[in-house]
Write an enzyme that holds these catalytic residues in place. Sequence first.
Site, PDB file in Angstrom:
ATOM      1  N   SER A 475       0.645  -1.107  -0.004  1.00  0.00           N
ATOM      2  CA  SER A 475       0.083  -0.002   0.033  1.00  0.00           C
ATOM      3  C   SER A 475       0.799   1.354   0.002  1.00  0.00           C
ATOM      4  CB  SER A 475      -0.790  -0.021   1.028  1.00  0.00           C
ATOM      5  OG  SER A 475      -1.914   0.770   1.096  1.00  0.00           O
ATOM      6  N   ASP A 486       9.949   5.741 -10.057  1.00  0.00           N
ATOM      7  CA  ASP A 486       9.512   6.511 -11.172  1.00  0.00           C
ATOM      8  C   ASP A 486      10.237   7.708 -11.316  1.00  0.00           C
ATOM      9  OD1 ASP A 486       7.597   4.737 -11.976  1.00  0.00           O
ATOM     10  OD2 ASP A 486       5.872   5.982 -11.646  1.00  0.00           O
ATOM     11  N   LYS A 500      -0.903  -4.155  -3.173  1.00  0.00           N
ATOM     12  CA  LYS A 500      -2.074  -3.616  -3.059  1.00  0.00           C
ATOM     13  C   LYS A 500      -2.049  -2.214  -3.424  1.00  0.00           C
ATOM     14  CE  LYS A 500      -4.726  -2.049   1.271  1.00  0.00           C
ATOM     15  NZ  LYS A 500      -4.750  -0.435   0.758  1.00  0.00           N
TER      16      LYS A 500
END
Length: 728
Positions: A475, A486, A500
Amino acid sequence: MKAHPALLLLALIAPLALLARAPGSDPGSALPAGPSADQATTARLVYGLLSDSRYAYRPQALDDALSQDIFKRYLEALDGGKMFFTAQDVARFAPYRTTLDDALKSGKLDPAYAMFALYQQRVAQRSAYARHLLQQDIFDFSGNDRWYYDREDAPWAAGGAELDTLWRQSVRNDWLRLKLAGQQPAEIRKTLDKRYANFAKAVAELDGTDAFRSFLNAYTGSIDPHTDYFDPRSAERFNQSMSLSLEGIGAQLQKQDDVVVIREVLPGGPAMKSNRLQAGDRIVGVGQGASGPMEDVVGWRIDDVVEKIKGPKGTKVRLDIIPPEAGLDSTPVRVVLVRDKIRLTEQAAKAKTLDIPARGAMPAKRIGVIELPGFYQDFAGRRSNNGDYVSATRDVARLLAQFRAARVDGVVMDLRNNGGGSLTEAVELTGLFIDKGPVVQVRESGGRVSVENDRAPGVAWEGPLAVLVNRGSASASEIFAGAIQDYGRGLVIGETTFGKGTVQNLVDLDRWPANETPRFGQVKLTVAQFFLPGGSSTQNKGVVPDIRFPASVDASEFGESTYDNALPWTRIAAVPHTRYGNFTPLLAKLDALHDARIAGNKEFQWWSQDVAEFRAERAKKYVSLNEAERRAERDKDEAKRQQRQAQRKALGLQLDPLAADASDDGLQAGERDIVADAAREKAAESRPDPLLRESATILADATTLLAGSKQLSAQVLPETGMATRWAE
């Protein structure tokens, strides 16, 4: 010695079958035939919430098809190991398969209570049978019997005789474990008789609240894996775990037999400041205020005792205590404490530094490590706008300032087994390492996509960064690790994460009736799916590390992909974001250095060996009931531990503080000496951690390689300022 399961402070959240009532009581006497008026209302409120697309990300019609899924999940909650119900029992429940939807809509939950009552009855019967077996001559372990403990995919037992066979093997395994740990027959019989009696007593004490919560969670779990129902008491515990604070006496409690015992006295709390309480003290009475009546709490459920002990800051509570060395019939000592706000520091961010020695052409480096167990935040404190609230980001920022002052060469964020928490904290924590920009995209049920940005200018740490993850990182951990990846801001190291990729909000069911006191509880409801700045979801697939360690657990056994109703992976359009670097040209070099190093790294090899053995053992799904075979396995494990400890000493490595402990003492948590068990748990925190050290070494390698090659540095970190900071 197995590590003790994590305990909540002043609250022990036990599995369904591990709570407790008085001996000899009727197994069903605590359970009403149906729900209370408040529970019936709650069921209807939850139904309205989960079927409404304005709230739920994936609303589902409550119909006969969903009823069958709820039925299956409720059976799993009651008897997931298929050790109590028979095929006839399940057939007896068959009319409920397609009527539970109607029960939820109307609030008439009698079928759920009937199933729960039969579960309690069957547990009482099985416990009595297990205790009866202890008097039989069944404990010869010279044959080739096996105990097949994994029954998740097994059919329901055809009848009582088949269950008898299963329980016979289970009891024999319990006996053999204690025998191998050195207990004599009379002692084994006493330990197991008490264990099975306590088990039956525990289930007998489950009441209508437990039945209701379990059934409603079968419903919420049929919507998606992360939608949950919290009754008022469990909602309070959840909020305490998120805020890392509560109001009470500052002690960690544990149930042992009929008594609640202090497992640990917490630093800075009223219990420690009093100098009158210690680990091992037994609480036999609780009174409110300076002169209220004392209540005898022996035999009570631990959550009921906890409810009596905790209370508003500044109020008094009186405890009757029997010290660990005294008999339970001794005259108790009266202790008066003033409750206070307790900070649960064990789950807060912690920092340490690792010195990486010089290796050939690689210079020595000093790497800072921040261990973050969860993305916690005191939501109520933040809403109060007084500026004084608990926050993971605030704690990490403070630790990073210390690292800057100490001029460490790099920072590893250790997010292993960090199951997530606050989405806001994930965004703000990422902002400590990037200079403004999008962190996560959030898509709501209607398809609208919003972007959560870091809007704070500047960064708290500009230098080399690595994020260490494993399968238990989920999560908010995946938001942080994925965003760092990224942005090309740091290396991600370890195992592929949990997967998740959904967002949950807490919905207070009392907000509609505007109750002054909590009556209906809360729902942790999936309201959105999150996507990384690059457009990819972490859902199901997780975050794949740049440098991978061997998988400690198979993706088919643990993770989002194991849920039968999890959302699939997908992606959306990327949003513009800064790309600080691209580590791809560096990864092959780092992998080569890593592979060469672990080929001679005893600790990493031992860890890899243990993982492989553990996974092979789990794949068998049975244990042998042959004593000679089990003893040989035990002796082999013991020899391995001692040999490794000797090698650690010879090589000058950190010694394992638990090397002398047996691998299996055959006991359950409540059967061990609480003080000694707590001490072992603390000692386990300082065990050698080859994965963390190797992660720090990989980061040190990266800084050295980039500093030694302008060409490589220009490829990996094209932004001049970032390249300079990594190469300092």
